[in-house]
Design an enzyme around this catalytic site. Structure first.
Site, mmCIF file in Angstrom:
data_model
loop_
_atom_site.group_PDB
_atom_site.id
_atom_site.type_symbol
_atom_site.label_atom_id
_atom_site.label_comp_id
_atom_site.label_asym_id
_atom_site.label_seq_id
_atom_site.Cartn_x
_atom_site.Cartn_y
_atom_site.Cartn_z
ATOM 1 N N ALA A 217 21.502 48.451 36.284
ATOM 2 C CA ALA A 217 21.943 48.626 34.886
ATOM 3 C C ALA A 217 21.085 47.833 33.903
ATOM 4 O O ALA A 217 21.415 47.762 32.724
ATOM 5 C CB ALA A 217 23.404 48.220 34.754
ATOM 6 N N THR A 218 19.974 47.253 34.363
ATOM 7 C CA THR A 218 19.137 46.473 33.447
ATOM 8 C C THR A 218 18.170 47.346 32.659
ATOM 9 O O THR A 218 17.471 46.846 31.771
ATOM 10 C CB THR A 218 18.307 45.413 34.217
ATOM 11 O OG1 THR A 218 17.498 46.106 35.183
ATOM 12 C CG2 THR A 218 19.188 44.407 34.922
ATOM 13 N N ASP B 1 20.666 41.729 43.942
ATOM 14 C CA ASP B 1 19.586 42.528 44.528
ATOM 15 C C ASP B 1 20.236 43.403 45.601
ATOM 16 O O ASP B 1 20.820 42.873 46.559
ATOM 17 C CB ASP B 1 18.541 41.584 45.147
ATOM 18 C CG ASP B 1 17.360 42.329 45.738
ATOM 19 O OD1 ASP B 1 17.515 43.498 46.146
ATOM 20 O OD2 ASP B 1 16.276 41.732 45.806
ATOM 21 N N VAL B 2 20.157 44.706 45.453
ATOM 22 C CA VAL B 2 20.883 45.575 46.402
ATOM 23 C C VAL B 2 20.276 45.557 47.809
ATOM 24 O O VAL B 2 20.885 46.079 48.746
ATOM 25 C CB VAL B 2 21.016 47.042 45.910
ATOM 26 C CG1 VAL B 2 21.842 47.147 44.653
ATOM 27 C CG2 VAL B 2 19.657 47.712 45.770
ATOM 28 N N SER C 157 17.592 62.887 43.429
ATOM 29 C CA SER C 157 16.448 63.332 42.611
ATOM 30 C C SER C 157 16.061 64.729 43.061
ATOM 31 O O SER C 157 16.296 65.101 44.223
ATOM 32 C CB SER C 157 15.260 62.389 42.838
ATOM 33 O OG SER C 157 14.069 62.930 42.303
ATOM 34 N N TYR D 258 9.392 58.442 48.952
ATOM 35 C CA TYR D 258 10.362 58.472 47.844
ATOM 36 C C TYR D 258 11.258 59.711 47.973
ATOM 37 O O TYR D 258 12.496 59.619 47.935
ATOM 38 C CB TYR D 258 9.652 58.460 46.486
ATOM 39 C CG TYR D 258 10.647 58.582 45.348
ATOM 40 C CD1 TYR D 258 11.550 57.555 45.084
ATOM 41 C CD2 TYR D 258 10.729 59.744 44.566
ATOM 42 C CE1 TYR D 258 12.495 57.670 44.069
ATOM 43 C CE2 TYR D 258 11.664 59.869 43.551
ATOM 44 C CZ TYR D 258 12.545 58.831 43.311
ATOM 45 O OH TYR D 258 13.498 58.954 42.321
ATOM 46 N N GLY E 218 12.149 60.919 30.945
ATOM 47 C CA GLY E 218 11.316 59.913 30.278
ATOM 48 C C GLY E 218 12.136 58.788 29.675
ATOM 49 O O GLY E 218 13.368 58.801 29.726
ATOM 50 N N GLY E 219 11.420 57.805 29.112
ATOM 51 C CA GLY E 219 12.088 56.727 28.386
ATOM 52 C C GLY E 219 12.722 55.675 29.271
ATOM 53 O O GLY E 219 13.464 54.829 28.786
HETATM 54 P P1 NDP Z 1 14.322 52.308 35.909
HETATM 55 O O1 NDP Z 1 13.113 51.756 36.595
HETATM 56 O O2 NDP Z 1 14.312 52.379 34.421
HETATM 57 O O3 NDP Z 1 15.629 51.511 36.362
HETATM 58 C C1 NDP Z 1 15.810 51.184 37.713
HETATM 59 C C2 NDP Z 1 16.913 50.165 37.827
HETATM 60 O O4 NDP Z 1 17.059 49.859 39.226
HETATM 61 C C3 NDP Z 1 16.617 48.873 37.109
HETATM 62 O O5 NDP Z 1 17.761 48.456 36.412
HETATM 63 C C4 NDP Z 1 16.295 47.887 38.213
HETATM 64 O O6 NDP Z 1 16.805 46.595 37.877
HETATM 65 C C5 NDP Z 1 17.147 48.461 39.355
HETATM 66 N N1 NDP Z 1 16.688 48.025 40.663
HETATM 67 C C6 NDP Z 1 15.524 48.313 41.295
HETATM 68 N N2 NDP Z 1 15.462 47.678 42.464
HETATM 69 C C7 NDP Z 1 16.609 46.967 42.586
HETATM 70 C C8 NDP Z 1 17.144 46.090 43.558
HETATM 71 N N3 NDP Z 1 16.464 45.796 44.689
HETATM 72 N N4 NDP Z 1 18.360 45.536 43.367
HETATM 73 C C9 NDP Z 1 19.052 45.810 42.242
HETATM 74 N N5 NDP Z 1 18.611 46.626 41.270
HETATM 75 C C10 NDP Z 1 17.394 47.185 41.443
HETATM 76 O O7 NDP Z 1 14.533 53.751 36.561
HETATM 77 P P2 NDP Z 1 15.468 54.993 36.144
HETATM 78 O O8 NDP Z 1 16.561 54.550 35.280
HETATM 79 O O9 NDP Z 1 14.581 56.076 35.680
HETATM 80 O O10 NDP Z 1 16.009 55.431 37.570
HETATM 81 C C11 NDP Z 1 17.313 55.131 38.021
HETATM 82 C C12 NDP Z 1 17.583 55.904 39.298
HETATM 83 O O11 NDP Z 1 17.401 57.299 39.053
HETATM 84 C C13 NDP Z 1 16.662 55.572 40.468
HETATM 85 O O12 NDP Z 1 17.430 55.629 41.647
HETATM 86 C C14 NDP Z 1 15.632 56.689 40.435
HETATM 87 O O13 NDP Z 1 15.063 56.916 41.699
HETATM 88 C C15 NDP Z 1 16.481 57.846 39.977
HETATM 89 N N6 NDP Z 1 15.777 58.935 39.330
HETATM 90 C C16 NDP Z 1 14.937 58.722 38.261
HETATM 91 C C17 NDP Z 1 14.311 59.794 37.653
HETATM 92 C C18 NDP Z 1 13.360 59.634 36.519
HETATM 93 O O14 NDP Z 1 12.539 60.547 36.285
HETATM 94 N N7 NDP Z 1 13.411 58.570 35.759
HETATM 95 C C19 NDP Z 1 14.560 61.167 38.089
HETATM 96 C C20 NDP Z 1 15.424 61.272 39.225
HETATM 97 C C21 NDP Z 1 16.024 60.198 39.791
HETATM 98 P P3 NDP Z 1 16.090 45.199 38.193
HETATM 99 O O15 NDP Z 1 14.621 45.447 38.245
HETATM 100 O O16 NDP Z 1 16.508 44.326 37.041
HETATM 101 O O17 NDP Z 1 16.679 44.775 39.487
HETATM 102 C C1 8X3 Z 2 12.114 61.128 39.875
HETATM 103 C C2 8X3 Z 2 11.652 62.516 39.632
HETATM 104 O O1 8X3 Z 2 9.761 64.153 40.098
HETATM 105 O O2 8X3 Z 2 9.132 61.862 39.585
HETATM 106 O O3 8X3 Z 2 12.989 61.094 40.950
HETATM 107 O O4 8X3 Z 2 10.081 62.414 41.705
HETATM 108 S S1 8X3 Z 2 10.081 62.733 40.299
#
Ligand code: NDP
Ligand code: 8X3
Length: 248
Positions: A8-9, A54-55, A134, A147, A181-182
């Site tokens: 959620a960060t 950390d998950v 995804s 991935y 994005g974003g």
């Molecule tokens: P971001 O990189 O913006 O956010 C990822 C979040 O995951 C951060 O808050 C980060 O927090 C947290 N995180 C990563 N590793 C850990 C860890 N070991 N323990 C706890 N928290 C962790 O990515 P998105 O918001 O874009 O993605 C969120 C989810 O959606 C992911 O699972 C991603 O695979 C999935 N997704 C994203 C897509 C995209 O195009 N953006 C499309 C499809 C799926 P911190 O670093 O502070 O721990």
């Molecule tokens: C994120 C979407 O297409 O970059 O899961 O893998 S993609």
């Protein structure tokens, strides 16, 4: 509702925290960057509680859940959103450490969180687990290797949760976005090469974190007899490629 959101960060997780909190729900926000959690909690007020976590650290997950005050323990919605992609190299060149990190976060972290939260949901006969999958879990692309495989795991794990939870009031959903994005997703994938990250979205109108948050909110506020097993979203500008065929 009490909603526990991992990751959620930033990105989707931060947008989901805002959506649920501004709609009057109580939100537990988790992630490794405690300063970010504090800033979001300060922005959203008393209905939000931080859980620095950390998950990939099983002991930390159990300690954090055990440390929740009694009035925060009945989690209604767990959103397993923490996750990442690292690298885009073909399998024969990819970093094994990157693969291990993706598996530890996207698979092991997600199942540890789920296993820790699920018993109380089943006991209360109510609850919802939303897992962030995804399109990469359904469709292969060059460099998607591990991935995509982790997200296929998320999809099947979610369906198998459904199989185990039939007869309880606990629901489970695989929420599978496409190009979005974003968020920091591509910055993380390209390891800080922000120019390469920005190029991914050039000339597109991608999904936004708010689109994903609105979808999660919709799923969580459906009547209790409705389970969305899996939902896949793409921006309108995204489609499919033909098979690659190498001709002699
Ligand atoms: P971001 O990189 O913006 O956010 C990822 C979040 O995951 C951060 O808050 C980060 O927090 C947290 N995180 C990563 N590793 C850990 C860890 N070991 N323990 C706890 N928290 C962790 O990515 P998105 O918001 O874009 O993605 C969120 C989810 O959606 C992911 O699972 C991603 O695979 C999935 N997704 C994203 C897509 C995209 O195009 N953006 C499309 C499809 C799926 P911190 O670093 O502070 O721990
Ligand atoms: C994120 C979407 O297409 O970059 O899961 O893998 S993609």
């Amino acid at each position: 509702m009490i909603v526990f959101i991992t990751g959620a960060t930033a990105g989707f997780g931060a947008a989901m925290a805002r959506t649920f909190a501004t709609n009057g729900h109580r939100v537990l926000i988790a992630g490794r960057r405690a300063d970010r959690l504090d800033a979001i909690a300060a922005e959203l007020g008393a209905n939000v509680r931080t859980v620095p976590l950390d998950v990939t650290d099983k002991a930390a997950i159990h300690a954090a859940l055990d440390a929740l005050p009694a009035d925060w323990r009945d989690i209604d919605v767990l959103i397993n959103n923490a996750g990442l992609a690292l690298g885009i190299k073909p399998a024969q060149e990819a970093s094994l450490d990157d693969w291990d990190t993706m598996i530890a976060t996207n698979c092991s972290g997600l199942v540890t969180m789920t296993r820790a939260v699920l018993p109380r949901m089943v006991e209360r006969n109510t609850g919802l687990v939303i897992n962030l999958g995804s399109v990469a879990g359904a469709y292969p692309y060059p460099g998607g290797n591990v991935y995509g495989a982790t997200k296929a795991f998320v999809d099947q794990f979610t369906l198998n949760l459904r199989a185990d939870l039939v007869g309880t009031g606990v629901r489970a959903t695989n929420l599978a976005p496409g190009l979005c994005g974003g968020t920091e997703f591509s910055n993380v994938r390209f390891k800080g090469d922000d120019a390469a990250a920005a190029k991914v979205y050039e000339g597109t109108t991608p999904l936004t974190a708010e689109d994903i948050a609105a979808t999660a909110y919709w799923i969580a506020t459906l009547p209790p007899h409705v389970n969305v097993n899996s939902i896949e979203l793409m921006p309108t500008c995204q489609g499919f490629s033909p098979f690659a065929i190498k001709r002699a």
